[in-house]
Design a protein around this motif. Structure first.
Motif, mmCIF file in Angstrom:
data_model
loop_
_atom_site.group_PDB
_atom_site.id
_atom_site.type_symbol
_atom_site.label_atom_id
_atom_site.label_comp_id
_atom_site.label_asym_id
_atom_site.label_seq_id
_atom_site.Cartn_x
_atom_site.Cartn_y
_atom_site.Cartn_z
ATOM 1 N N MET A 150 -73.094 2.446 -82.887
ATOM 2 C CA MET A 150 -74.410 2.784 -83.453
ATOM 3 C C MET A 150 -74.367 4.101 -84.222
ATOM 4 N N ASP A 151 -73.673 5.109 -83.640
ATOM 5 C CA ASP A 151 -73.558 6.395 -84.322
ATOM 6 C C ASP A 151 -72.813 6.248 -85.643
ATOM 7 N N PHE A 201 -75.064 5.193 -92.960
ATOM 8 C CA PHE A 201 -76.360 5.113 -93.632
ATOM 9 C C PHE A 201 -76.716 6.427 -94.315
ATOM 10 N N TRP A 202 -76.594 7.542 -93.586
ATOM 11 C CA TRP A 202 -76.992 8.819 -94.172
ATOM 12 C C TRP A 202 -76.016 9.279 -95.246
ATOM 13 N N LEU A 203 -74.738 8.953 -95.089
ATOM 14 C CA LEU A 203 -73.779 9.259 -96.147
ATOM 15 C C LEU A 203 -74.073 8.435 -97.402
ATOM 16 N N ALA A 204 -74.472 7.178 -97.202
ATOM 17 C CA ALA A 204 -74.831 6.336 -98.346
ATOM 18 C C ALA A 204 -76.067 6.879 -99.051
ATOM 19 N N LEU A 209 -65.221 17.053 -93.903
ATOM 20 C CA LEU A 209 -64.129 17.009 -92.937
ATOM 21 C C LEU A 209 -64.445 17.775 -91.654
ATOM 22 N N VAL A 210 -65.324 18.791 -91.760
ATOM 23 C CA VAL A 210 -65.664 19.562 -90.559
ATOM 24 C C VAL A 210 -66.747 18.872 -89.736
ATOM 25 N N MET A 211 -67.291 17.794 -90.274
ATOM 26 C CA MET A 211 -68.305 17.042 -89.548
ATOM 27 C C MET A 211 -67.638 15.939 -88.727
ATOM 28 N N PRO A 212 -68.326 15.424 -87.721
ATOM 29 C CA PRO A 212 -67.758 14.340 -86.890
ATOM 30 C C PRO A 212 -67.822 12.994 -87.617
ATOM 31 N N LEU A 213 -67.078 12.911 -88.725
ATOM 32 C CA LEU A 213 -67.067 11.706 -89.547
ATOM 33 C C LEU A 213 -65.644 11.176 -89.651
#
Length: 374
Positions: A1-2, A8-11, A211-215
């Motif tokens: 889900m995360d 979604f938010w990146l899009a 890159l510093v984000m949990p992606l």
């Protein structure tokens, strides 16, 4: 889900980035509207509204029937002139074709002789002149054959050739070229938008912020695929309904919804290809050079410009693994021939399988490039 939320938010971020670039938005609109219309109507393989005049020296019922055989939209309504006016009107460029019917034309035909009909052509418009001459020859020949069947002259041949044109009875080139133009724009702009988005992230330094984000690399790549694919999908819808169907009056024989399912599958491949090219390119200039090479191959071997059957056998085997070939194939089946899912599911499957494989490879390469950046 995360992961879905991240995609979604990146899009949404990608969509805002694209829509904030007014020049890019105008270019996409231009490419899917005026460019489509220009390619469809700018070049034509048939005669349309050609000016024609007749110098009738016979003044018979047959010559009158020949003159009445020419009418719009192929030709303008014929204008009658005298033979001493032919040179002047041709010099003035008033008519593209001037047909001269000689004296005693009908009498000579009834007697079994073969009188000459002179066709004067303004060859400054070379393509229209050549095609128009063939039109005039066919129309006059058909009318004379019909006329001679009512006389004692034997005109029977060894074979009675009957032509039936399917899917495009009048041979209107805009019906074919408009759809091909849409397919070419989909291939070009999808790759350009997606690849440019990857390079823009790197050049502007925003890739380091991601890159510093949990992606994960998959989430970053998938967001670019969804956002840029959505932009092209909306542009394709507008082009098909507003330009192709309303302006150019091109009929769609099959299911539009089914065709857009195929477009979605092809967009998945094209965006993956854009991510791949954007990943291996180190600058926008290098990316532009790769676009020229890749898009040219994709379009030339797709079968949209020339039939796949006219290519060498070994090359046809290679094009079987190009999604663009299957894209053109199922587009022709659905739009022109009215085929359903049973006729195109193999093409859909090939595009989906190749697109998934290429997307997996592109994401792996993108992940590797991110690891190097780190």
């Amino acid at each position: 889900m995360d992961s879905l939320k991240n995609i979604f938010w990146l899009a949404i971020k990608e969509l805002r980035s694209v829509l904030s670039d007014k020049v890019l938005v105008m270019f996409v609109l231009y490419a899917f509207t005026w460019t489509i219309y220009q390619q469809a109507s700018g070049t034509s393989n048939e005669v349309n509204n050609a000016s024609i005049a007749f110098a009738d020296e016979d003044q018979s019922a047959l010559s009158e029937e020949l003159i009445n055989a020419f009418y719009p939209p192929r030709f303008q309504h014929p204008v009658r002139i005298r033979t001493d006016e032919i040179e002047r009107v041709m010099d003035e460029g008033r008519f593209m074709f001037v047909v001269v019917i000689p004296p005693q034309f009908e009498r000579d035909l009834r007697a079994g002789r073969q009188p000459d009909v002179q066709v004067n052509i303004d060859a400054t418009a070379m393509q229209q002149a050549g095609i128009g001459a063939g039109y005039i020859h066919n129309i006059i020949t058909q009318r004379l054959a019909t006329y001679l069947k009512r006389t004692d002259v034997d005109t029977s041949g060894p074979v009675n050739l009957v032509q039936r044109k399917l899917f495009n009875p009048n041979g209107v080139s805009a019906w074919f070229s408009s759809i091909v133009a849409i397919m070419n724009q989909i291939s070009l702009l999808t790759i350009v938008l997606t690849g440019a988005a990857v390079i823009r992230e790197r050049e502007h330094g925003t890739l380091e912020h991601l890159l510093v984000m949990p992606l994960t690399p998959f989430e970053i790549a998938m967001a670019k695929v969804l956002a840029n694919g959505l932009v092209i999908l909306v542009a394709t819808m507008l082009s098909l309904f507003l330009v192709v169907r309303m302006v150019l009056k091109v009929p769609v024989q099959g299911s539009v919804a089914l065709w857009f399912v195929g477009v979605l599958l092809y967009l998945f491949f094209a965006t993956a290809l854009g991510v791949f090219l954007g990943t291996i390119s180190r600058s926008m200039a290098q990316f532009a050079l790769l676009i020229v090479l890749v898009v040219m191959v994709v379009q030339l071997l797709s079968g949209g410009s020339t039939p796949v059957e006219s290519q060498p056998g070994w090359l046809q085997a290679i094009t079987y693994f190009l999604p663009s070939r299957h894209f053109v194939s199922f587009s022709q089946i659905i739009i022109y021939r009215g085929g359903g899912l049973a006729a195109v599911w193999r093409n859909f499957a090939m595009v989906a399988v190749i697109g998934l494989a290429f997307f997996s490879y592109s994401v792996a390469l993108f992940r590797k490039s991110i690891a190097v950046t780190k």
